[in-house]
Write an enzyme that holds these catalytic residues in place. Structure first.
Site, PDB file in Angstrom:
ATOM      1  N   LYS A   1      -9.086  -3.040   4.949  1.00  0.00           N
ATOM      2  CA  LYS A   1      -9.253  -3.594   3.600  1.00  0.00           C
ATOM      3  C   LYS A   1      -8.228  -4.691   3.335  1.00  0.00           C
ATOM      4  CE  LYS A   1     -11.631   0.170   1.244  1.00  0.00           C
ATOM      5  NZ  LYS A   1     -12.871  -0.603   1.112  1.00  0.00           N
TER       6      LYS A   1
ATOM      7  N   ASP B   1     -15.692   0.948   6.129  1.00  0.00           N
ATOM      8  CA  ASP B   1     -14.657   1.957   5.891  1.00  0.00           C
ATOM      9  C   ASP B   1     -15.163   3.037   4.947  1.00  0.00           C
ATOM     10  OD1 ASP B   1     -11.976   3.117   5.819  1.00  0.00           O
ATOM     11  OD2 ASP B   1     -11.877   2.294   3.792  1.00  0.00           O
TER      12      ASP B   1
ATOM     13  N   SER C   1      -8.436   2.384   8.458  1.00  0.00           N
ATOM     14  CA  SER C   1      -8.982   2.391   7.106  1.00  0.00           C
ATOM     15  C   SER C   1      -8.142   1.523   6.171  1.00  0.00           C
ATOM     16  CB  SER C   1      -9.044   3.825   6.587  1.00  0.00           C
ATOM     17  OG  SER C   1      -9.441   3.851   5.235  1.00  0.00           O
TER      18      SER C   1
ATOM     19  N   HIS D   1       0.861  -1.180   0.000  1.00  0.00           N
ATOM     20  CA  HIS D   1       0.000   0.000   0.000  1.00  0.00           C
ATOM     21  C   HIS D   1       0.895   1.226   0.000  1.00  0.00           C
ATOM     22  CE1 HIS D   1      -3.578   2.446   0.755  1.00  0.00           C
ATOM     23  NE2 HIS D   1      -2.803   3.183   1.527  1.00  0.00           N
TER      24      HIS D   1
ATOM     25  N   ARG E   1     -15.918  11.049   7.742  1.00  0.00           N
ATOM     26  CA  ARG E   1     -14.688  11.751   8.128  1.00  0.00           C
ATOM     27  C   ARG E   1     -14.452  12.961   7.233  1.00  0.00           C
ATOM     28  NH1 ARG E   1     -10.510   7.315   7.335  1.00  0.00           N
ATOM     29  NH2 ARG E   1      -9.004   8.981   7.703  1.00  0.00           N
TER      30      ARG E   1
END
Length: 418
Positions: free
Chosen positions: A162, A136, A158, A55, A143
């Site tokens: 996932k 999320d 968050s 990520h 948010r």
């Protein structure tokens, strides 16, 4: 909590504000992450596979995932790389926006059973999913309107929710640091990175954080279809050195973490070989076909006339420097904002983007330029282009008189043993 009544959203907003103001402990983040991951579908791949992923916290020209996934899958056949990515908000689009510039690529066309089949039988994919950690998505929208986006605990929950829902067991976080990233300093990035690793471990994920430089854009192209073009060049072993370095670093670390190689350097060599021997490019082509892209389009994109397949802009303008000297800095954020205003990104979630808009950089930090040197080319579809965009691009290239030395991409490593 996740109903559609006004009262539900008021309670949700109040909760987020309380979390934002008081922060969460690592255990609280882990508990929240678990609840989010279990709020929808979870992927359970074959037990013999090693489930890995990466990520990135995002950056200008960050197309690393696109060549990385097929290259790593080509190197290690017992890996499954189930990359569930997203579209971008602001700047120049996310990974899925870039891939969706390929005709026929539809990121959200697969259910969990199809993804399991592709992962188990083929080994990798890059898609979007509304079924993984749907809580999320609800929380992120809340948010966004309650000004609680930039909270470390909520960001970590968050991201990891996932990954946990996708069954990831080994994860690299490419944590961008610099003027074109969320984290401006190494110290604040280290604090975030250490907490991220701890929470990932609590979720049963072995994680390593690579802090990488993000001021100038990654590679030579910025913009959605242009970054696909550059990704394919990379898969042919002809990509820019900074993009290939990031690909090698991330892949090499995942190979070392999973004990497939004895060192990161050995892993890097294997990643580089997949680019030069053609296996990475072929894996990318076959991945597109698995994801329902027409076989002729996939073949022509990878082995034929790539630019004939991708959307290309009608107009181009050369940008030259304000003075001669050495390139000391290229302001990636300024370039991204110009591209965004011309349609390469979006300001709101359902806004359409122009995949053809973008920039080609012709210089890097340390290069010597003259007053008539073309430093970048702007590709656009505006009939009447705003002159201020050209001025901004020209000013984004900082020129100095002294020789400038190139800088390392990797700024530091954080893992669960630290």
């Amino acid at each position: 909590m996740y109903g559609h009544s006004i009262g539900s959203y008021i309670h949700l907003g109040a909760m987020l504000m309380a979390l934002y103001l008081n922060d969460l402990t690592n255990d609280e983040i882990s508990n929240m992450t678990t609840a989010m991951a279990n709020s929808g579908t979870t992927l359970k791949f074959r037990s013999s596979a090693i489930i890995v992923d990466k990520h990135s916290t995002g950056g200008v020209g960050d197309k690393v995932s696109i060549p990385l996934v097929p290259a790593l899958s080509a190197v290690q056949e017992d890996f499954i790389i189930p990359m569930v990515s997203g579209r971008g908000l602001e700047f120049t689009g996310g990974t899925l926006d870039k891939l969706e510039s390929i005709p026929g690529y539809s990121a959200f066309s697969f259910d969990d059973q199809q993804l399991l089949a592709i992962g188990n039988n083929f080994g990798c994919f890059i898609v979007g999913s509304d079924d993984l950690s749907p809580a999320d998505s609800i929380l992120y929208k809340a948010r966004d309107v309650t000004a609680t986006v930039d909270n470390s605990g909520l960001i970590i929950a968050s991201i990891i929710s996932k990954k946990a829902a996708a069954g990831i067991k080994y994860l690299i976080l490419d944590l961008k640091v610099g003027t074109a990233s969320f984290f401006q300093s190494i110290d604040e990035a280290k604090t975030f990175g250490k907490q991220f690793v701890i929470v990932a471990k609590l979720m049963g994920i072995e994680c390593r954080v690579l802090m990488t430089r993000m001021s100038a854009p990654i590679g030579n192209y910025i913009g959605n279809s242009l970054e696909i073009l550059e990704s394919i060049n990379c898969l042919k072993g002809k990509g820019p050195s900074d993009l290939q370095t990031l690909l090698e670093l991330i892949g090499g670390n995942l190979l070392e973490m999973t004990h497939k190689v004895s060192s990161v350097n050995e892993g890097r060599k294997r990643m580089a070989e997949s680019l030069t021997n053609g296996t990475a490019l072929e894996k990318f082509k076959q991945m597109l076909i698995e994801l329902k892209v027409n076989e002729w389009i996939a073949d022509e994109l990878c082995y034929g006339n790539t630019t004939a397949i991708l959307p290309m802009a009608k107009y181009e303008i050369e940008i030259k420097p304000l003075t001669s000297g050495y390139v000391n800095d290229i302001d990636g954020m300024t370039i991204a904002k110009v591209c965004n205003k011309l349609g390469a990104g979006r300001q709101f979630s359902n806004q359409e983007i122009d995949p053809a808009v973008g920039i080609r950089l012709l210089v890097k930090k340390g290069d010597h330029v003259e007053i008539d040197t073309v430093c970048m080319i702007l590709y656009h579809n505006e009939i009447d282009l705003n002159e201020s965009h050209l001025i901004s691009l020209q000013k984004s290239i900082e020129i100095v008189n002294e020789i400038v030395e190139p800088e390392d991409i990797l700024l530091g490593v954080i893992d669960c043993n630290q």
